[in-house]
Write a protein that holds these residues in place. Structure first.
Motif, PDB file in Angstrom:
ATOM      1  N   GLU A 159      -1.860  -5.341 -10.020  1.00  0.00           N
ATOM      2  CA  GLU A 159      -3.329  -5.319  -9.930  1.00  0.00           C
ATOM      3  C   GLU A 159      -3.809  -4.108  -9.104  1.00  0.00           C
ATOM      4  O   GLU A 159      -4.782  -3.436  -9.461  1.00  0.00           O
ATOM      5  N   ASP A 161      -5.157  -8.384   2.237  1.00  0.00           N
ATOM      6  CA  ASP A 161      -5.142  -9.052   0.930  1.00  0.00           C
ATOM      7  C   ASP A 161      -5.550  -8.059  -0.161  1.00  0.00           C
ATOM      8  O   ASP A 161      -5.872  -6.889   0.107  1.00  0.00           O
ATOM      9  N   THR A 162      -5.527  -8.547  -1.394  1.00  0.00           N
ATOM     10  CA  THR A 162      -5.774  -7.655  -2.535  1.00  0.00           C
ATOM     11  C   THR A 162      -7.141  -6.985  -2.421  1.00  0.00           C
ATOM     12  O   THR A 162      -7.266  -5.762  -2.598  1.00  0.00           O
ATOM     13  N   ARG A 194       5.164  -7.568  -3.135  1.00  0.00           N
ATOM     14  CA  ARG A 194       3.761  -7.997  -3.301  1.00  0.00           C
ATOM     15  C   ARG A 194       3.532  -8.371  -4.767  1.00  0.00           C
ATOM     16  O   ARG A 194       3.728  -7.548  -5.667  1.00  0.00           O
ATOM     17  N   GLU A 195       3.059  -9.583  -4.965  1.00  0.00           N
ATOM     18  CA  GLU A 195       2.834 -10.021  -6.341  1.00  0.00           C
ATOM     19  C   GLU A 195       1.607  -9.372  -6.972  1.00  0.00           C
ATOM     20  O   GLU A 195       1.431  -9.411  -8.183  1.00  0.00           O
ATOM     21  N   ASP A 196       0.747  -8.810  -6.119  1.00  0.00           N
ATOM     22  CA  ASP A 196      -0.467  -8.183  -6.658  1.00  0.00           C
ATOM     23  C   ASP A 196      -0.280  -6.678  -6.902  1.00  0.00           C
ATOM     24  O   ASP A 196      -1.242  -5.954  -7.110  1.00  0.00           O
TER      25      ASP A 196
END
Ligand code: FES
Length: 375
Positions: free
Chosen positions: A74, A40-41, A69-71
């Protein structure tokens, strides 16, 4: 084992094995679909912090397709804040105006855009997806956002004759760099070796074309032609040596000294979920296994060139010779060099060059409709 090794220089963050394309030369593992639980992020941020604290300076976000990946934005922002030089290695699928702006704001330094070919037909056939026009639009977007335009095209039997057109396309898209990377035979490419392997004559002609262009275009676009080592008599210095500069982290957190190490039997790869990067790099048995030269047998052990090629590639030695600790069979000094010559001979026989189905990268559930196809 000698003193503490230098810290990793390159961190390759393989964010996901998910990818909308199905390239038959992909180096991802054949059973990539079994990897379900991605880091995960927060875990990726932790990996980046640890690696940076050790001294890593470059990070590559890759996959699969990292834009899945949507992150991503970030993660790029955090990498930038930590002081990494940040690279995105992408097919372009999933890039939008909104995302490229967000990536720019996040501090992304560099985008490498891959094409499969200079023609729509072959590009879309090889990726099993209609991406040619999209890639051209993404290339324009990359320029508009003031990134250096870095194009990559994996070469093989089917597109080597187009190398001049691939260079023309790079010039038209105002690429500053073009990486013409001959297929390396791992993962899906190993599976499709006989269908992808070029002939020596194809390579000779392509190299001559590249050389002509270099003279003609000068610095307008830098052309990097990565020769396939099967046709060399010395191996490549794979990863610049095992556990020397390169640390890859797979989507499920496996830490690897090269992209393909998860395919090596008997190597217990550590996972960033359970161990600190410092321990992984400096003390884990997997990273020490082929570091330096104490693991080498003859002819590497006494070879004056071992400081230059580090005995070649462990994954290639395993795939071809069945022993990851053997001298890379590509080397003319290897007693197993005959196996490489046999592979080339077999793959480039007229009979083998006749239409053979390519096996496209796909998970078992999708194989039925993606499966195999001939050119
Ligand atoms: Fe694994 Fe070369 S790809 S050591």
């Amino acid at each position: 084992m000698s003193a503490t090794p230098n810290p990793p220089f390159w961190l390759l963050a393989e964010l996901t094995y998910r990818c909308p394309l199905h390239c038959p030369f992909c180096y991802n593992p054949l059973d990539y679909a079994k990897v379900e639980r991605e880091l995960d992020t927060a875990s990726w941020v932790d990996v980046m912090r640890q690696a940076r604290a050790m001294g890593a300076v470059q990070i590559g976000f890759s996959g699969g397709e990292p834009l899945a990946r949507e992150d991503l934005e970030e993660l790029v922002a955090e990498a930038h804040r930590l002081g990494f030089y940040t690279n995105l290695l992408t097919s372009g699928v999933g890039m939008t105006e909104r995302r490229i702006r967000a990536l720019k704001d996040a501090g992304l330094d560099h985008i490498q855009l891959s094409f499969q070919d200079s023609t729509r037909e072959l590009n879309d056939f090889l990726g099993s997806a209609k991406t040619f026009e999209l890639k051209r639009r993404i290339a324009a977007m990359i320029k508009a956002h003031d990134y250096p335009m870095v194009m990559n095209c994996v070469l093989h039997r089917h597109n080597l004759p187009h190398v001049g057109r691939i260079i023309d396309m790079a010039l038209e898209l105002e690429a500053e760099y073009l990486e013409l990377a001959n297929t390396q035979y791992y993962g899906w490419a190993w599976q499709n070796r006989d269908q992808l392997m070029p002939t020596r004559e194809q390579l000779r002609q392509a190299e001559a074309v590249v050389q002509d262009y270099r003279e003609k275009i000068g610095d307008r676009c830098r052309l990097l032609f990565v020769v396939p080592d099967y046709y060399e008599d010395r191996p490549k210095a794979c990863m610049n040596g095992w556990g020397a500069v390169f640390l890859a982290v797979a989507p499920d957190g496996l830490a690897m000294p090269c992209h393909n190490a998860r395919n090596l039997p008997g190597l217990e790869l550590p996972n960033v979920r359970d161990a600190a990067i410092d321990w992984i790099w400096n003390a884990s048995p997997a990273f020490q296994r082929y570091r330096g030269d104490s693991w080498m047998a003859e002819p590497c052990r006494s070879c004056p060139e071992k400081g230059r090629d580090f005995g070649g590639c462990r994954c290639q030695a395993y795939l071809i010779a069945g022993d990851a600790a053997a001298t890379d069979p590509v080397c003319a000094k290897s007693p197993q060099r005959g196996k490489v010559d046999e592979i080339i001979f077999h793959a480039t026989q007229p009979a083998a060059a006749a239409p053979q189905p390519l096996v496209f990268r796909a998970d078992a559930a999708s194989r039925g409709f993606i499966g195999k196809a001939s050119l």
